[in-house]
Structures are given as structure tokens and as C-alpha cells.
Design a protein around this motif. Structure first.
Motif, PDB file in Angstrom:
ATOM      1  N   VAL A 157       0.961  -1.140   0.112  1.00  0.00           N
ATOM      2  CA  VAL A 157      -0.059   0.170  -0.092  1.00  0.00           C
ATOM      3  C   VAL A 157       1.001   1.285  -0.030  1.00  0.00           C
ATOM      4  N   LEU A 158       0.700   2.208  -1.081  1.00  0.00           N
ATOM      5  CA  LEU A 158       1.597   3.254  -1.147  1.00  0.00           C
ATOM      6  C   LEU A 158       0.471   4.282  -0.477  1.00  0.00           C
ATOM      7  N   LEU A 159       1.126   5.049   0.454  1.00  0.00           N
ATOM      8  CA  LEU A 159      -0.053   6.113   1.080  1.00  0.00           C
ATOM      9  C   LEU A 159       0.331   7.335   0.239  1.00  0.00           C
ATOM     10  N   ARG A 186       9.023   1.120   5.133  1.00  0.00           N
ATOM     11  CA  ARG A 186      10.141   1.798   4.129  1.00  0.00           C
ATOM     12  C   ARG A 186       9.432   2.897   3.389  1.00  0.00           C
ATOM     13  N   SER A 187      10.165   3.710   3.206  1.00  0.00           N
ATOM     14  CA  SER A 187       9.764   4.780   2.278  1.00  0.00           C
ATOM     15  C   SER A 187      10.093   4.656   0.767  1.00  0.00           C
ATOM     16  N   TYR A 188       9.155   5.092  -0.123  1.00  0.00           N
ATOM     17  CA  TYR A 188       9.362   4.961  -1.393  1.00  0.00           C
ATOM     18  C   TYR A 188       9.946   6.032  -2.078  1.00  0.00           C
ATOM     19  N   ALA A 189      11.335   6.099  -2.302  1.00  0.00           N
ATOM     20  CA  ALA A 189      11.833   7.122  -3.074  1.00  0.00           C
ATOM     21  C   ALA A 189      12.080   7.030  -4.491  1.00  0.00           C
ATOM     22  N   VAL A 190      12.489   8.052  -5.257  1.00  0.00           N
ATOM     23  CA  VAL A 190      12.735   8.017  -6.816  1.00  0.00           C
ATOM     24  C   VAL A 190      13.590   6.849  -6.791  1.00  0.00           C
ATOM     25  N   GLU A 191      14.853   6.553  -6.023  1.00  0.00           N
ATOM     26  CA  GLU A 191      15.498   5.412  -6.510  1.00  0.00           C
ATOM     27  C   GLU A 191      14.796   4.104  -6.470  1.00  0.00           C
ATOM     28  N   LEU A 192      13.954   3.709  -5.860  1.00  0.00           N
ATOM     29  CA  LEU A 192      13.157   2.486  -5.914  1.00  0.00           C
ATOM     30  C   LEU A 192      12.318   2.547  -7.041  1.00  0.00           C
ATOM     31  N   LYS A 193      11.896   3.711  -7.302  1.00  0.00           N
ATOM     32  CA  LYS A 193      10.869   3.995  -8.654  1.00  0.00           C
ATOM     33  C   LYS A 193      11.636   3.500  -9.905  1.00  0.00           C
ATOM     34  N   ALA A 236       4.524  12.327  -0.841  1.00  0.00           N
ATOM     35  CA  ALA A 236       3.412  12.601   0.035  1.00  0.00           C
ATOM     36  C   ALA A 236       4.001  12.866   1.345  1.00  0.00           C
ATOM     37  N   ASP A 237       5.220  12.568   1.861  1.00  0.00           N
ATOM     38  CA  ASP A 237       5.817  13.065   3.081  1.00  0.00           C
ATOM     39  C   ASP A 237       6.081  14.552   2.675  1.00  0.00           C
ATOM     40  N   TYR A 238       6.602  15.019   1.631  1.00  0.00           N
ATOM     41  CA  TYR A 238       6.861  16.347   1.434  1.00  0.00           C
ATOM     42  C   TYR A 238       5.546  17.417   1.275  1.00  0.00           C
ATOM     43  N   GLU A 239       4.626  16.693   0.518  1.00  0.00           N
ATOM     44  CA  GLU A 239       3.352  17.505   0.517  1.00  0.00           C
ATOM     45  C   GLU A 239       2.742  17.748   1.873  1.00  0.00           C
TER      46      GLU A 239
END
Length: 85
Positions: free
Chosen positions: A5-7, A76-83, A47-50
Motif C-alpha cells: 500500500v502506497l500512502l 520503508r519509504s518509497y523514493a525515486v531510486e526505488l521507482k 507524500a511526506d513532502y506535501e
């Protein structure tokens, strides 16, 4: 295969709201129910940033603390590197 689940900023804002409404409490219960049901919960950096940007703009220190606490609980957080993989 794990379920993820991506929040989004909406639910993140609700569960970090110190003045939780009934809807915010329901959202928190939903979030708390995910891990026991086998879901990996991820917090996208955007989402964290917003949410953090709005909390900082409004000087809502308690909300920032709640966001920090949520982030520490998330698997874990979903950052650009994972994407980009």
C-alpha cells in the motif's frame, strides 16, 4: 508476492492530524489494520513532502511530530531510486 500500500498525502494528512475527526480516526484504524493483514505500507517521499510542507506553512508542530512518528513506523519509504529500478 507481497501486497503493498502506497500512502497518498490525503490519508497521511488524516492520520497525522492531532485533532482527529471521526474520519481521521477511521483512517488510522484502517492504516493500523494493514500490517497484521500482510500488507507492506510505504510512504512515498512526495507524500511526506506535501504533508510536511503544509504543516510547516501552518506552524503545526504537533502534526509534524505525528508525521515523524508515522514515518518511523512505516516499513520503508518509497523514493525515486526505488521507482527507477
Amino acid at each position: 508476492m507481497s501486497r503493498v500500500v502506497l500512502l497518498d498525502a490525503g490519508p497521511v494528512g488524516m492520520v497525522t492530524n492531532p485533532r482527529a475527526t471521526a474520519l481521521c480516526r477511521e483512517c488510522r484504524l484502517w492504516l493500523d489494520s494493514l500490517e497484521p493483514r500482510g500488507y507492506d505500507v510505504m510512504l512515498p517521499e512526495i507524500a511526506d513532502y506535501e504533508v510536511r510542507r503544509e504543516l510547516l506553512r501552518a506552524s503545526k508542530v504537533a502534526g509534524i511530530r505525528q508525521l515523524d512518528q508515522l514515518k518511523s513506523l512505516i516499513i520503508r519509504s518509497y523514493a525515486v531510486e526505488l521507482k527507477m529500478r
